[in-house]
Design a protein around this motif. Structure first.
Motif, PDB file in Angstrom:
ATOM      1  N   GLU A 117      -9.830  10.485   2.193  1.00 39.96           N
ATOM      2  CA  GLU A 117      -9.446   9.074   2.315  1.00 39.96           C
ATOM      3  C   GLU A 117     -10.483   8.299   3.113  1.00 39.96           C
ATOM      4  O   GLU A 117     -10.397   8.192   4.334  1.00 39.96           O
ATOM      5  N   ALA A 165       0.127   5.170  -1.486  1.00 41.33           N
ATOM      6  CA  ALA A 165       0.415   6.428  -0.790  1.00 41.33           C
ATOM      7  C   ALA A 165       1.334   7.312  -1.630  1.00 41.33           C
ATOM      8  O   ALA A 165       1.139   8.531  -1.704  1.00 41.33           O
ATOM      9  N   THR A 222       0.816  -1.208   0.000  1.00 42.02           N
ATOM     10  CA  THR A 222       0.000   0.000   0.000  1.00 42.02           C
ATOM     11  C   THR A 222       0.854   1.264   0.000  1.00 42.02           C
ATOM     12  O   THR A 222       0.359   2.359  -0.280  1.00 42.02           O
ATOM     13  N   ILE A 249      -2.024   6.071   5.166  1.00 42.65           N
ATOM     14  CA  ILE A 249      -1.967   6.826   3.916  1.00 42.65           C
ATOM     15  C   ILE A 249      -2.119   8.310   4.194  1.00 42.65           C
ATOM     16  O   ILE A 249      -1.366   9.144   3.657  1.00 42.65           O
TER      17      ILE A 249
END
Length: 294
Positions: A119, A102, A98, A127
């Motif tokens: 988000e 980001a 992930t 993130i």
């Protein structure tokens, strides 16, 4: 495992790795290194000859890892890009893959002055924190339905903003996707970024113990199909996004073609699938303008 005489960090690393390997822990040697570094404050790979005295705290940590408790929960944190993100039981643990999502969100936000980022499904806030740490002047609105996740994300946000050398804002709100977002943000968001639940219910029971026994099911499975939350974000983003804005999400690598078709069905035409570092189609990018489909 506990001895009264000092041992070297390298010796202890070998012993711990062997114990973890017996328990079928993946990357046992790597986890042994992190446990020793965390509980004995010495890196056995960099300083293998350093004398150490074994502790009950390390022994308990090794036992927990051998029971397949995630390393991040034992240590209490994980690395995410150049940040340290706190981890707690009951909240989804950020994954290395992930980090690429980001990075894409950071790059997109840097293209705008005083960017606004939304988000949904923030989880630990990793993130949001990464974007805030790297984008001066950014405003981030992060949401999650889970109270434990919201509390953790707020704590991580506070630590990130305290350490930042520039101004940034993170608002963490409890609620479903965009529902808690203030109406004033409608049509002003530059980036919608999310790692939503995207696995189908049929996957339940197929995960390693570190996932199945510790990650909250709601952070993994969206429903019978798995793409339910992905579709809702695609559909609802039109209200919040600037015409030139972008939506980016992590998706099920097995079903990228399905996700592209779903994006078209809710009115998106500028669609890009991005591979992760292993070459698997892990992310989808949707760029405006888009037409609304009821």
């Amino acid at each position: 495992m506990i001895q009264t005489q000092p041992r070297t960090a390298g010796d202890v690393a070998e012993e711990v790795a062997a114990q973890l390997a017996v328990a079928a822990v993946p990357a046992a040697a790597v986890d042994a290194r992190w446990l020793i570094a965390s509980f004995l404050k010495v890196d056995p790979w960099q300083s293998p000859d350093t004398p150490v005295t074994l502790t009950c705290a390390l022994a308990e940590a090794v036992a927990r890892r051998a029971r397949r408790e995630p390393l991040q929960l034992i240590v209490g944190s994980t690395a995410f890009l150049d940040l340290t993100i706190a981890c707690r039981p009951g909240v989804f643990i950020p994954r290395p893959e992930t980090e690429m999502l980001a990075e894409m969100a950071i790059a997109a936000a840097l293209e705008r002055d005083a960017a606004i980022v939304a988000e949904p499904c923030t989880g630990s806030g990793a993130i949001a924190c990464a974007v805030a740490a790297h984008v001066p002047g950014v405003t981030i609105v992060a949401t999650d339905v889970d109270e434990a996740a919201v509390t953790l994300a707020r704590d991580n946000a506070m630590m990130t903003l305290d350490a930042a050398s520039h101004a940034a804002t993170i608002k963490v709100l409890r609620g479903d996707l965009f529902i808690p977002v203030a109406p004033a943000f409608a049509g002003r968001v530059d980036v919608v970024v999310a790692n939503p639940p995207y696995l189908p219910a049929s996957d339940v029971g197929s995960w390693m113990p570190e996932v199945g026994d510790h990650d909250p099911p709601g952070a993994l499975v969206a429903g019978p199909d798995g793409n339910e939350t992905v579709v809702r974000i695609m559909h609802d983003a039109h209200k919040w996004l600037r015409p030139e804005g972008v939506v980016m999400m992590e998706i099920d690598t097995r079903r990228a073609n399905e996700v592209v078709a779903l994006a078209r069905s809710v009115g998106w035409s500028d669609i890009e699938v991005v591979d992760d570092l292993t070459g698997r189609p892990r992310f989808i990018l949707l760029r405006g303008p888009q037409s609304r489909v009821a």
